[in-house]
Design a protein around this motif. Structure first.
Motif, PDB file in Angstrom:
ATOM      1  N   ALA A 173       2.611   1.714  -3.328  1.00 54.38           N
ATOM      2  CA  ALA A 173       1.654   2.251  -4.297  1.00 54.38           C
ATOM      3  C   ALA A 173       1.521   3.762  -4.137  1.00 54.38           C
ATOM      4  O   ALA A 173       1.522   4.496  -5.130  1.00 54.38           O
ATOM      5  N   GLN A 174       1.431   4.229  -2.904  1.00 54.70           N
ATOM      6  CA  GLN A 174       1.325   5.670  -2.663  1.00 54.70           C
ATOM      7  C   GLN A 174       2.578   6.405  -3.143  1.00 54.70           C
ATOM      8  O   GLN A 174       2.483   7.432  -3.807  1.00 54.70           O
TER       9      GLN A 174
ATOM     10  N   SER B 111      -1.633   1.904  -8.271  1.00 54.83           N
ATOM     11  CA  SER B 111      -2.625   1.202  -7.461  1.00 54.83           C
ATOM     12  C   SER B 111      -1.920   0.035  -6.756  1.00 54.83           C
ATOM     13  O   SER B 111      -0.911  -0.479  -7.259  1.00 54.83           O
TER      14      SER B 111
ATOM     15  N   LYS C   6       0.835  -1.204   0.000  1.00 54.37           N
ATOM     16  CA  LYS C   6       0.000   0.000   0.000  1.00 54.37           C
ATOM     17  C   LYS C   6       0.873   1.258   0.000  1.00 54.37           C
ATOM     18  O   LYS C   6       0.622   2.199  -0.761  1.00 54.37           O
TER      19      LYS C   6
ATOM     20  N   HIS D  85      -2.846  -2.940  -6.649  1.00 55.40           N
ATOM     21  CA  HIS D  85      -2.896  -4.082  -7.566  1.00 55.40           C
ATOM     22  C   HIS D  85      -1.732  -4.045  -8.553  1.00 55.40           C
ATOM     23  O   HIS D  85      -1.120  -5.075  -8.847  1.00 55.40           O
ATOM     24  N   THR D  86      -1.401  -2.865  -9.066  1.00 58.39           N
ATOM     25  CA  THR D  86      -0.280  -2.728 -10.007  1.00 58.39           C
ATOM     26  C   THR D  86       1.035  -3.085  -9.316  1.00 58.39           C
ATOM     27  O   THR D  86       1.884  -3.771  -9.895  1.00 58.39           O
TER      28      THR D  86
END
Length: 176
Positions: A121-122, A127, A118, A129-130
């Protein structure tokens, strides 16, 4: 029982030239760290040492604490950086080095210092998922049995930094 070839009772890493820190593990902890780096589960570690699952969990927790790691991947990364693990220069049967795309490597470098998917991703404006997809593609490309094994392989290929962990400004945010 799994035993690495002739180890002394304690295994010491290289001292840091900046902070002077030298990490020390017992021979058993060093053996368990080797298994972690190969992507083995707590069950497999317990079986290799003919011990209980509780004992294997305790050994893994002790190693994570000793290496100031939030998880197995960060423990393997730190151990490679301080000389407690020496990854072979080649870990694949083929002579050809895998081609590692920078996007996958960038996500893994953050994972290796303890970031959660998470948070990665940030930081990368992706995302979750990516991020998960990029990491799984990297593991498959390397032929790794999970993230900790991928860290060992990437250190062997010299694609992860080898500087002592105190030289990084990254703070960790991942959970064990």
């Amino acid at each position: 029982m799994y035993r690495s070839p002739a180890r002394p009772p304690f295994v010491e890493g290289r001292p840091c030239t900046t902070c002077g820190t030298r990490l020390v593990l017992t021979a058993r902890e060093s053996d368990v760290l080797d298994l972690i780096a190969l992507g083995k589960t707590n069950d497999q570690i317990a079986d290799a040492h003919k011990a209980s699952l509780h004992a294997a969990r305790t050994w893994v927790d002790n190693i994570l604490d000793a290496l100031h790691a939030t998880g197995r991947v960060q423990a393997v990364d730190t151990a490679c950086r301080v000389g407690l693990l020496n990854p072979p220069a080649t870990l694949r049967s083929s002579d050809e080095e895998p081609k590692v795309p920078e996007l996958e490597l960038e996500a893994f470098r953050l994972k290796a210092v303890g970031r959660s998917k998470k948070r990665i991703a940030q930081e990368l404006s992706l995302s979750p998922h990516t991020v998960k997809s990029r990491l799984h593609r990297l593991y498959k490309r390397l032929g790794a049995d999970g993230a900790a094994h991928a860290a060992l392989i990437l250190h062997g290929l010299k694609l992860l930094p080898s500087s002592h962990p105190c030289h990084t400004s990254e703070t960790t945010g991942a959970a064990r």
